[in-house]
Design a protein around this motif. Structure first.
Motif, short mmCIF file in Angstrom:
data_model
loop_
_atom_site.label_atom_id
_atom_site.label_comp_id
_atom_site.label_asym_id
_atom_site.label_seq_id
_atom_site.Cartn_x
_atom_site.Cartn_y
_atom_site.Cartn_z
N GLN A 147 0.68 -1.16 -0.07
CA GLN A 147 -0.09 0.02 0.19
C GLN A 147 0.91 1.24 0.01
O GLN A 147 0.54 2.13 -0.67
CB GLN A 147 -0.98 -0.13 1.19
CG GLN A 147 -1.94 -1.10 1.03
CD GLN A 147 -2.74 -1.47 2.27
OE1 GLN A 147 -3.65 -2.03 2.40
NE2 GLN A 147 -2.27 -1.15 3.55
N PHE B 272 -6.41 -0.03 1.88
CA PHE B 272 -6.97 -0.36 0.62
C PHE B 272 -7.27 -1.89 0.13
O PHE B 272 -8.23 -2.16 -0.18
CB PHE B 272 -5.76 0.39 -0.35
CG PHE B 272 -6.44 0.23 -1.74
CD1 PHE B 272 -6.70 1.25 -2.40
CD2 PHE B 272 -6.13 -0.86 -2.69
CE1 PHE B 272 -7.28 1.23 -3.86
CE2 PHE B 272 -6.51 -0.83 -3.78
CZ PHE B 272 -7.18 0.16 -4.52
N VAL C 297 -1.25 4.27 -1.77
CA VAL C 297 -2.84 4.19 -1.50
C VAL C 297 -3.16 4.15 0.11
O VAL C 297 -1.99 3.93 0.82
CB VAL C 297 -3.49 2.81 -2.10
CG1 VAL C 297 -3.59 3.17 -3.64
CG2 VAL C 297 -3.13 1.65 -1.71
#
Length: 376
Positions: free
Chosen positions: A118, A127, A123
Motif C-alpha cells: 500500500q 486499501f 494508497v
C-alpha cells in the motif's frame, strides 16, 4: 463496521452529485464508476451493485487478490507496464517471490507486506482490507463530500483526535508540527490494538477479552496473545477481523500517524464544513496553522542536480498512484442542470475492465526482470 451505523451510500452519492454541480463540475464525471473503482479498488462492474446493497461480499483472500491486481493494472511505470513484483517487494526489503501467491490468488500476504504494498502504490492503509461498502464510501468522500454524521469534537481537541486515530496526544502534536514519530510496524499495531481495547470497552467498563475479539472472526483468543504481548503481528485475516470487531476503518492498524490523523481531521472537517463552500484539505489547513515549511525549506537548499532527482522521484510517486498525466475534471455542467441520480444495479452495463493504461515516470532500474512466478 455494522451496516446500521454506516452512512447510506445512496445518500452519499446524492450529496456528492449536488456538491459537484454547485462547484460547476459534471456529476457524471465526478461519479464515473471507473473513477470510483480507481479510488476504492472495487471493480467498476460491482460499483452499482454495492451502491444498491445487492453485491455479495467477497472472501478476504479473493478481495485482497483483486485489489492487488487492480493496483498493478491502474498504477503503472513510465513505460505503461505493470510494476514487477521484484520492484514492489524491494521497496519493503522482501523478495519478489514473496508476492507470488498474492499475485496468483493462491494465498494472503503477511501484514507487514500488505503495509509495504500500500505504501508503494501510495494508497490509503486499508486499501487491501476494506470491504466493498467501506471502500466505496471512502471513494465517494474523496470524490467530493464526506459522509454525514461521525464522532463529535473539534480538530483542536487532542484527546478526541487520539481516540479517533489510536495515536497519543504527544505524537499527534509532533505529527502536526511536521515531525511524526516513526514506530516499527509491530509496535504500531500493538499500540493501536491496545488503544482499541482500552478506549472501546464492554458495557461493564472492562476491555473485551481476546477470546471475544477472536471469536468474532472464527479464531481462538490464543491467536491474539502474541499481538497483545507485542511479540508479533497478526495475520491479514486477524487484522481485518479486529478492525471489524471495533468498527474502525480498515486501515486503523496499518496507517502511519500522518495518514491516520489526516483521516480523522477529514471526518471532522466533513462534519463541520458548509456544503456551499469549497472545502480545503484539512491536513493542509492544520499544517498551515502550525507554519510547517520543512519540506520547502529543505528543497530550497538543493543543487540543480538535486532538483532533477526530486522531480524524478515525484514523477515516480505520481506514476505509482496513477496520477501522472491524468486530465483535470471538466468544468461543464449537465445540459439539463440536474444532479446525477444514483444508478440502479440493473442499469449498469459496464464490463468492469480497468481504464486505459496511463504511462508513469521514474521507473527503477532494479526491476527490469520479472520476479519468479510472475507473468512477463
Amino acid at each position: 463496521m455494522p451496516a446500521a451505523v454506516r452512512s447510506d451510500l445512496a445518500a452519499a452519492w446524492a450529496r456528492v452529485a449536488e456538491l459537484a454541480e454547485r462547484r460547476g463540475q459534471d456529476p457524471a464525471h465526478v461519479l464515473a464508476v471507473e473513477r470510483l473503482g480507481h479510488l476504492s479498488g472495487v471493480e467498476p462492474a460491482r460499483i452499482h451493485r454495492v451502491l444498491a446493497g445487492t453485491a455479495a461480499e467477497l472472501p478476504l483472500y479473493e478481495r485482497v487478490h483483486q485489489r492487488f491486481l487492480r493496483l498493478r493494472a491502474t498504477r503503472r511505470d513510465k513505460h505503461g507496464r505493470p510494476w514487477p513484483l521484484a520492484a514492489i517487494a524491494e521497496d519493503f526489503d522482501a523478495p519478489g517471490a514473496s508476492l507470488g501467491p498474492l499475485n496468483a490468488g493462491t494465498g494472503l500476504l503477511r501484514l507487514g507486506h500488505a503495509a509495504g504494498v500500500q505504501r508503494f502504490f501510495g494508497v490509503y492503509a486499508g486499501f487491501l482490507l476494506a470491504d466493498s461498502k467501506s471502500a466505496v464510501e471512502r471513494a465517494l468522500a474523496t470524490a467530493g463530500a464526506g459522509p454525514a454524521g461521525g464522532p463529535t469534537g473539534g480538530a483542536d481537541n487532542l484527546e478526541h483526535l487520539s481516540y479517533l486515530t489510536g495515536i497519543t496526544p504527544h505524537a499527534i502534536r509532533l505529527t502536526l508540527d511536521g515531525d511524526p514519530p516513526r514506530l516499527p510496524l509491530k509496535e504500531q499495531v500493538r499500540e493501536r490494538f491496545e488503544h482499541l481495547r482500552r478506549t472501546r470497552p464492554r458495557e461493564d467498563g472492562q476491555p473485551h477479552s481476546l477470546t471475544a475479539i477472536a471469536g468474532s472472526f472464527d479464531a481462538t483468543g490464543q491467536s491474539l496473545t502474541r499481538l497483545a504481548r507485542g511479540e508479533g503481528l497478526p495475520n491479514l485475516a486477524a487484522a481485518a477481523g479486529i478492525q471489524r470487531f471495533y468498527g474502525v476503518e480498515s486501515g486503523f492498524l496499518l496507517a502511519d500517524d500522518t495518514e491516520a490523523l489526516t483521516a480523522a481531521l477529514g471526518g471532522i472537517e466533513g462534519e463541520l464544513r458548509s456544503a456551499e463552500r469549497p472545502a480545503e484539505n484539512p491536513m493542509l489547513a492544520v499544517m498551515r496553522a502550525h507554519d510547517v515549511r520543512s519540506i520547502v525549506t529543505r528543497a530550497g537548499k538543493l543543487s540543480p542536480g538535486g532538483w532533477k532527482s526530486l522531480a524524478d522521484h515525484l514523477d515516480d510517486l505520481l506514476a505509482r498512484e496513477g496520477q501522472l498525466g491524468r486530465p483535470a475534471a471538466p468544468a461543464a455542467r449537465r445540459a439539463d442542470g440536474r444532479a446525477a441520480a444514483c444508478p440502479r444495479a440493473e442499469d449498469h452495463t459496464a464490463d468492469g475492465r480497468a481504464g486505459k493504461d496511463r504511462p508513469g515516470a521514474g521507473e527503477r532500474t532494479a526491476h527490469a526482470t520479472p520476479a519468479e512466478g510472475e507473468a512477463p
